[in-house]
Design an enzyme around this catalytic site. Structure first.
Site, short mmCIF file in Angstrom:
data_model
loop_
_atom_site.label_atom_id
_atom_site.label_comp_id
_atom_site.label_asym_id
_atom_site.label_seq_id
_atom_site.Cartn_x
_atom_site.Cartn_y
_atom_site.Cartn_z
N ASP A 143 65.12 53.77 44.53
CA ASP A 143 65.71 52.63 45.25
C ASP A 143 66.71 51.90 44.34
OD1 ASP A 143 63.73 51.68 43.51
OD2 ASP A 143 63.24 49.96 44.78
N HIS B 103 61.27 50.21 33.20
CA HIS B 103 60.27 50.68 34.17
C HIS B 103 60.52 52.14 34.56
CE1 HIS B 103 58.77 46.64 34.66
NE2 HIS B 103 59.90 46.19 35.14
O1 RIB Z 1 58.12 47.04 39.29
C1 RIB Z 1 59.19 47.76 38.78
C2 RIB Z 1 59.78 48.64 39.86
O2 RIB Z 1 60.28 47.82 40.91
C3 RIB Z 1 60.95 49.48 39.41
O3 RIB Z 1 60.91 50.71 40.07
C4 RIB Z 1 62.13 48.66 39.83
O4 RIB Z 1 63.26 49.46 40.04
C5 RIB Z 1 61.64 48.04 41.10
O5 RIB Z 1 61.82 48.91 42.16
CA CA Z 2 62.90 51.50 41.24
#
Ligand code: RIB
Ligand code: CA
Length: 310
Positions: free
Chosen positions: A10, A242
């Site tokens: 996303d 992340h």
């Molecule tokens: O919590 C972190 C996640 O949430 C990552 O994938 C960031 O891109 C958001 O989608």
């Molecule tokens: Ca993400």
């Protein structure tokens, strides 16, 4: 041996870094990018995925649009402060130079068709809400045996949440989908906030990346300031990796310590999206999930910087 991969995403600033890391890694064979709502609506995340592949000069990689809403809830966008109004740092990109690839059944159909054509080979790397994977399972449950494994950026098992006090954003966006994905028979690895909050890029790291002068690093230098500012509000002078951490797991699992736990996803009330380890088997039966609990963050950050700068 190369790992065949579908990247479900996303984009999203950290998604962009993850995609660039995939493309910079010869061990990974990216079969397609599937998009989902989350950091923005699916129209925008699809446009962003297309744009990122153009930046990386990889317009050959198909992008297949996926779910625009969770299985059983209403999607409420909330990430503009972290990722920008456009999901990519408010840099006012033009419309993408190409369209998404139409596919029967959209992203879920692409996942089913690709996994079933290559039994035992395809890794699903999911770094957004798990809706596309859950829809793919509904469409063809045999993918749970046919996929090689599922690696997910999501969850906060032994740490606090980031979108609510207890829930991580990707699981929170569609807890029913997460429950279905964890409950299927495929092996699942969870690269969640327990480790991703510990691997960060400082301003100095970002400056080093920018100095590399590569198309991907130039682009990261443009989009990162919004993300950086969002974490500064919480007193964190660095940006968490992340989604790149989930890619790093594929590249070098020795970066991580893991623990297999029985995992429950809360789908009700104010704790919806919480990922709870049932360490004493009180709520059995629950699915087993391999949860990353420790990370060699300096090695992970070096890996990312080295790959993106090369
Ligand atoms: O919590 C972190 C996640 O949430 C990552 O994938 C960031 O891109 C958001 O989608
Ligand atoms: Ca993400």
């Amino acid at each position: 041996m190369t790992q065949a991969l579908i990247f479900d995403t996303d984009p999203g600033i950290d998604d962009a870094m993850a995609l660039f890391l995939i493309l910079a890694s010869p061990e990974l064979d990216l079969l397609g990018v599937t998009t989902v709502f989350g950091n923005n609506g699916v129209g925008q995340t699809t446009a962003n995925a297309l744009h990122l592949l153009t930046v990386a000069e990889r317009a050959d990689v198909p992008v297949i649009a996926g779910a625009g809403a969770p299985l059983a809830r209403v999607y409420k966008p909330s990430a503009a402060r972290v990722h920008g109004e456009d999901g990519l740092g408010n840099i006012h990109l033009p419309p993408p130079a190409r369209a998404a690839t139409p596919w029967p059944g959209d992203a879920a159909g692409f996942i089913v068709d690709t996994v079933m054509q290559r039994p035992g080979e395809v890794t699903l790397l999911a770094v957004g809400a798990l809706t596309n994977l859950a829809l793919a399972l509904q469409r063809e449950p045999r993918i749970a045996e046919a996929a090689r494994r599922v690696v997910i950026m999501g969850g906060a098992v032994f740490s606090r949440g980031n979108i609510t006090p207890v829930a991580e954003a990707n699981i929170y966006h569609d807890p029913e989908a997460a429950r279905a994905v964890f409950g299927a028979r495929w092996p699942v690895v969870l690269v969640g906030l327990d480790v991703t909050m510990r691997s960060t890029l400082t301003e100095a790291d970002l400056a080093q990346l920018a100095a590399a002068g590569r198309p991907a690093t130039d682009f990261i230098a443009r989009i990162a300031p919004v993300y950086f500012a969002a974490y500064q509000v919480f007193g964190i002078e660095a940006i968490p990796l992340h989604d790149p951490s989930a890619v790093a797991y594929l590249l070098d699992p020795t970066l991580f310590e893991t623990r297999t736990v029985s995992l429950y996803v809360e789908c009700e009330g104010r704790c919806a999206g919480q990922t709870i380890a049932d360490l004493y088997g009180v709520w059995a039966p629950l699915p087993d999930v391999e949860v990353c609990t420790g990370v060699d963050s300096s090695r992970l950050v070096s890996l990312l910087k080295h790959r993106l700068s090369a």
